[in-house]
Motif scaffolding. Structure first.
Motif, PDB file in Angstrom:
ATOM      1  N   GLU A 131       0.819  -1.208   0.000  1.00 41.10           N
ATOM      2  CA  GLU A 131       0.000   0.000   0.000  1.00 41.10           C
ATOM      3  C   GLU A 131       0.856   1.263   0.000  1.00 41.10           C
ATOM      4  O   GLU A 131       2.085   1.216   0.181  1.00 41.10           O
ATOM      5  N   THR A 132       0.172   2.396  -0.180  1.00 43.73           N
ATOM      6  CA  THR A 132       0.832   3.707  -0.237  1.00 43.73           C
ATOM      7  C   THR A 132       0.293   4.598   0.869  1.00 43.73           C
ATOM      8  O   THR A 132      -0.919   4.667   1.105  1.00 43.73           O
ATOM      9  N   LEU A 133       1.201   5.285   1.554  1.00 44.26           N
ATOM     10  CA  LEU A 133       0.838   6.307   2.527  1.00 44.26           C
ATOM     11  C   LEU A 133       1.412   7.638   2.062  1.00 44.26           C
ATOM     12  O   LEU A 133       2.529   7.689   1.544  1.00 44.26           O
ATOM     13  N   THR A 134       0.648   8.714   2.260  1.00 40.01           N
ATOM     14  CA  THR A 134       1.070  10.041   1.823  1.00 40.01           C
ATOM     15  C   THR A 134       0.790  11.047   2.922  1.00 40.01           C
ATOM     16  O   THR A 134      -0.338  11.137   3.424  1.00 40.01           O
ATOM     17  N   MET A 135       1.802  11.807   3.287  1.00 39.25           N
ATOM     18  CA  MET A 135       1.644  12.819   4.323  1.00 39.25           C
ATOM     19  C   MET A 135       0.515  13.780   3.965  1.00 39.25           C
ATOM     20  O   MET A 135       0.454  14.301   2.849  1.00 39.25           O
ATOM     21  N   GLY A 136      -0.377  14.008   4.908  1.00 41.45           N
ATOM     22  CA  GLY A 136      -1.480  14.923   4.690  1.00 41.45           C
ATOM     23  C   GLY A 136      -2.701  14.285   4.076  1.00 41.45           C
ATOM     24  O   GLY A 136      -3.779  14.901   4.054  1.00 41.45           O
ATOM     25  N   PHE A 137      -2.584  13.052   3.574  1.00 41.91           N
ATOM     26  CA  PHE A 137      -3.707  12.384   2.932  1.00 41.91           C
ATOM     27  C   PHE A 137      -4.022  11.035   3.577  1.00 41.91           C
ATOM     28  O   PHE A 137      -5.167  10.740   3.898  1.00 41.91           O
ATOM     29  N   ARG A 138      -3.012  10.231   3.786  1.00 47.71           N
ATOM     30  CA  ARG A 138      -3.228   8.934   4.426  1.00 47.71           C
ATOM     31  C   ARG A 138      -1.972   8.544   5.182  1.00 47.71           C
ATOM     32  O   ARG A 138      -0.887   8.476   4.608  1.00 47.71           O
ATOM     33  N   SER A 139      -2.120   8.319   6.479  1.00 48.74           N
ATOM     34  CA  SER A 139      -0.998   7.865   7.292  1.00 48.74           C
ATOM     35  C   SER A 139      -1.429   6.623   8.058  1.00 48.74           C
ATOM     36  O   SER A 139      -2.544   6.137   7.908  1.00 48.74           O
ATOM     37  N   GLY A 140      -0.525   6.107   8.886  1.00 52.23           N
ATOM     38  CA  GLY A 140      -0.800   4.875   9.614  1.00 52.23           C
ATOM     39  C   GLY A 140      -0.824   5.095  11.108  1.00 52.23           C
ATOM     40  O   GLY A 140      -0.195   4.347  11.869  1.00 52.23           O
ATOM     41  N   ASN A 141      -1.548   6.115  11.549  1.00 54.96           N
ATOM     42  CA  ASN A 141      -1.597   6.448  12.975  1.00 54.96           C
ATOM     43  C   ASN A 141      -2.277   5.358  13.790  1.00 54.96           C
ATOM     44  O   ASN A 141      -3.236   4.720  13.347  1.00 54.96           O
ATOM     45  N   SER A 142      -1.777   5.154  15.003  1.00 56.83           N
ATOM     46  CA  SER A 142      -2.424   4.309  16.015  1.00 56.83           C
ATOM     47  C   SER A 142      -2.687   2.894  15.541  1.00 56.83           C
ATOM     48  O   SER A 142      -3.730   2.308  15.844  1.00 56.83           O
ATOM     49  N   ASN A 143      -1.756   2.347  14.787  1.00 54.78           N
ATOM     50  CA  ASN A 143      -1.770   0.913  14.542  1.00 54.78           C
ATOM     51  C   ASN A 143      -1.177   0.254  15.789  1.00 54.78           C
ATOM     52  O   ASN A 143      -0.794   0.932  16.738  1.00 54.78           O
ATOM     53  N   ALA A 144      -1.079  -1.077  15.797  1.00 53.78           N
ATOM     54  CA  ALA A 144      -0.549  -1.761  16.982  1.00 53.78           C
ATOM     55  C   ALA A 144      -0.131  -3.175  16.609  1.00 53.78           C
ATOM     56  O   ALA A 144      -0.597  -3.738  15.606  1.00 53.78           O
ATOM     57  N   SER A 145       0.754  -3.726  17.409  1.00 51.29           N
ATOM     58  CA  SER A 145       1.119  -5.134  17.225  1.00 51.29           C
ATOM     59  C   SER A 145      -0.080  -6.008  17.602  1.00 51.29           C
ATOM     60  O   SER A 145      -0.714  -5.809  18.628  1.00 51.29           O
ATOM     61  N   ARG A 146      -0.376  -6.985  16.760  1.00 46.08           N
ATOM     62  CA  ARG A 146      -1.547  -7.827  16.989  1.00 46.08           C
ATOM     63  C   ARG A 146      -1.317  -8.824  18.115  1.00 46.08           C
ATOM     64  O   ARG A 146      -2.197  -9.116  18.906  1.00 46.08           O
ATOM     65  N   ARG A 147      -0.123  -9.343  18.192  1.00 38.62           N
ATOM     66  CA  ARG A 147       0.225 -10.315  19.234  1.00 38.62           C
ATOM     67  C   ARG A 147       1.692 -10.117  19.605  1.00 38.62           C
ATOM     68  O   ARG A 147       2.439  -9.442  18.887  1.00 38.62           O
ATOM     69  N   GLU A 148       2.113 -10.680  20.709  1.00 36.62           N
ATOM     70  CA  GLU A 148       3.516 -10.612  21.097  1.00 36.62           C
ATOM     71  C   GLU A 148       4.377 -11.336  20.069  1.00 36.62           C
ATOM     72  O   GLU A 148       4.064 -12.448  19.640  1.00 36.62           O
ATOM     73  N   GLY A 149       5.464 -10.689  19.669  1.00 34.97           N
ATOM     74  CA  GLY A 149       6.357 -11.320  18.702  1.00 34.97           C
ATOM     75  C   GLY A 149       6.930 -10.309  17.733  1.00 34.97           C
ATOM     76  O   GLY A 149       6.856  -9.093  17.945  1.00 34.97           O
ATOM     77  N   LEU A 150       7.484 -10.818  16.644  1.00 37.33           N
ATOM     78  CA  LEU A 150       8.119  -9.962  15.651  1.00 37.33           C
ATOM     79  C   LEU A 150       7.084  -9.221  14.822  1.00 37.33           C
ATOM     80  O   LEU A 150       6.094  -9.806  14.366  1.00 37.33           O
ATOM     81  N   VAL A 151       7.312  -7.932  14.636  1.00 38.05           N
ATOM     82  CA  VAL A 151       6.560  -7.126  13.687  1.00 38.05           C
ATOM     83  C   VAL A 151       7.467  -6.869  12.496  1.00 38.05           C
ATOM     84  O   VAL A 151       8.649  -6.513  12.669  1.00 38.05           O
ATOM     85  N   SER A 152       6.945  -7.080  11.307  1.00 37.19           N
ATOM     86  CA  SER A 152       7.708  -6.854  10.085  1.00 37.19           C
ATOM     87  C   SER A 152       7.039  -5.752   9.274  1.00 37.19           C
ATOM     88  O   SER A 152       5.815  -5.784   9.069  1.00 37.19           O
ATOM     89  N   ILE A 153       7.837  -4.774   8.826  1.00 38.46           N
ATOM     90  CA  ILE A 153       7.342  -3.692   7.972  1.00 38.46           C
ATOM     91  C   ILE A 153       8.361  -3.469   6.861  1.00 38.46           C
ATOM     92  O   ILE A 153       9.534  -3.218   7.141  1.00 38.46           O
ATOM     93  N   ILE A 154       7.919  -3.587   5.635  1.00 39.42           N
ATOM     94  CA  ILE A 154       8.798  -3.301   4.499  1.00 39.42           C
ATOM     95  C   ILE A 154       8.179  -2.179   3.672  1.00 39.42           C
ATOM     96  O   ILE A 154       6.961  -1.994   3.671  1.00 39.42           O
ATOM     97  N   HIS A 155       9.032  -1.402   3.017  1.00 36.91           N
ATOM     98  CA  HIS A 155       8.532  -0.430   2.054  1.00 36.91           C
ATOM     99  C   HIS A 155       9.537  -0.316   0.918  1.00 36.91           C
ATOM    100  O   HIS A 155      10.746  -0.467   1.110  1.00 36.91           O
ATOM    101  N   GLN A 156       9.022  -0.048  -0.268  1.00 35.75           N
ATOM    102  CA  GLN A 156       9.854  -0.061  -1.476  1.00 35.75           C
ATOM    103  C   GLN A 156      10.442   1.301  -1.807  1.00 35.75           C
ATOM    104  O   GLN A 156      11.585   1.403  -2.240  1.00 35.75           O
ATOM    105  N   GLU A 157       9.655   2.341  -1.614  1.00 34.65           N
ATOM    106  CA  GLU A 157      10.103   3.685  -1.977  1.00 34.65           C
ATOM    107  C   GLU A 157       9.632   4.706  -0.950  1.00 34.65           C
ATOM    108  O   GLU A 157       8.534   4.586  -0.409  1.00 34.65           O
TER     109      GLU A 157
END
Length: 220
Positions: free
Chosen positions: A184-210
């Motif tokens: 997915e794409t996030l853009t400042m001022g239009f769509r961000s990822g505020n107040s997300n959270a880890s679903r369960r205890e363990g590793l969180v993985s986040i990748i982004h291409q650009e």
């Protein structure tokens, strides 16, 4: 407040104290204990000196009739760095100083709160130092840093994690978040990822291409 320098190892993050809202004494003490180098921006020096903190480097443009010589005796030994470049903030000049010294990482406090324009600039300007300096900005409620393209870290369940794009960020995918992202794409001022959270205890993985993506680890 006691002095710092339990360790003297440039592999430990340096500490920059800016001039925003002060953090708790507990957080300040924890960071001072493990910081091999403490840099204070001139606008904060009087506040820092009043806490009895030993400073290694005093840096700034020394405007508004600021006299750095007043601290030479009480803070000896101290390095005075005059940085008059008006095209950069004093915080950016401090980052440049660390890069020139070959120090790879820094924690920054007192960089949020008070002036909103300063807070926004301090948080977003760290993206220009990708690959040059690892920067973490902390206060009593959050820890903010620039994500590498492929990020993995262990978190307790329900840890609040906000994804803040600086500009536009493409190709974001995640694992173990409550609200998963799939290319997915996030853009400042239009769509961000505020107040997300880890679903369960363990590793969180986040990748982004650009693009440049900040992670904000938050607590209430």
């Amino acid at each position: 407040m006691s002095s710092h320098h339990i360790v003297r190892d440039d592999q430990e993050p340096a500490l920059i104290i800016a001039n925003g809202e002060a953090c708790s004494m507990e957080l300040l003490g924890q960071l001072l204990e493990w910081s091999p180098l403490v840099i204070v921006l001139d606008s904060a020096m009087e506040r820092v000196a009043a806490l009895g903190i030993k400073v290694d480097v005093l840096l700034g443009d020394f405007d508004r009739d600021f006299n750095p010589d007043e601290f030479i005796r009480t803070q000896h030994p101290i390095e005075i760095v005059y940085a008059p470049d008006q095209e950069k903030t004093d915080l950016e000049k401090a980052f440049d100083y660390l890069i020139e010294r070959g120090i790879p990482a820094v924690n920054v406090i007192w960089a949020t709160g008070r002036r909103t324009d300063h807070t926004i600039s301090n948080l977003t300007n760290i993206v220009r130092y990708r690959g040059l300096l690892s920067i973490v900005i902390l206060d009593d409620y959050s820890k903010v840093f620039l994500l590498p393209r492929n990020f993995r870290k262990w978190y307790p369940a329900d840890s609040i994690l906000s994804l803040i794009p600086v500009g536009t960020v493409n190709g974001i995918s995640s694992e173990n978040l409550v609200y998963e992202l799939q290319n997915e794409t996030l853009t400042m001022g239009f769509r961000s990822g505020n107040s997300n959270a880890s679903r369960r205890e363990g590793l969180v993985s986040i990748i982004h291409q650009e693009g440049d993506l900040l992670l904000m680890e938050c607590n209430d």
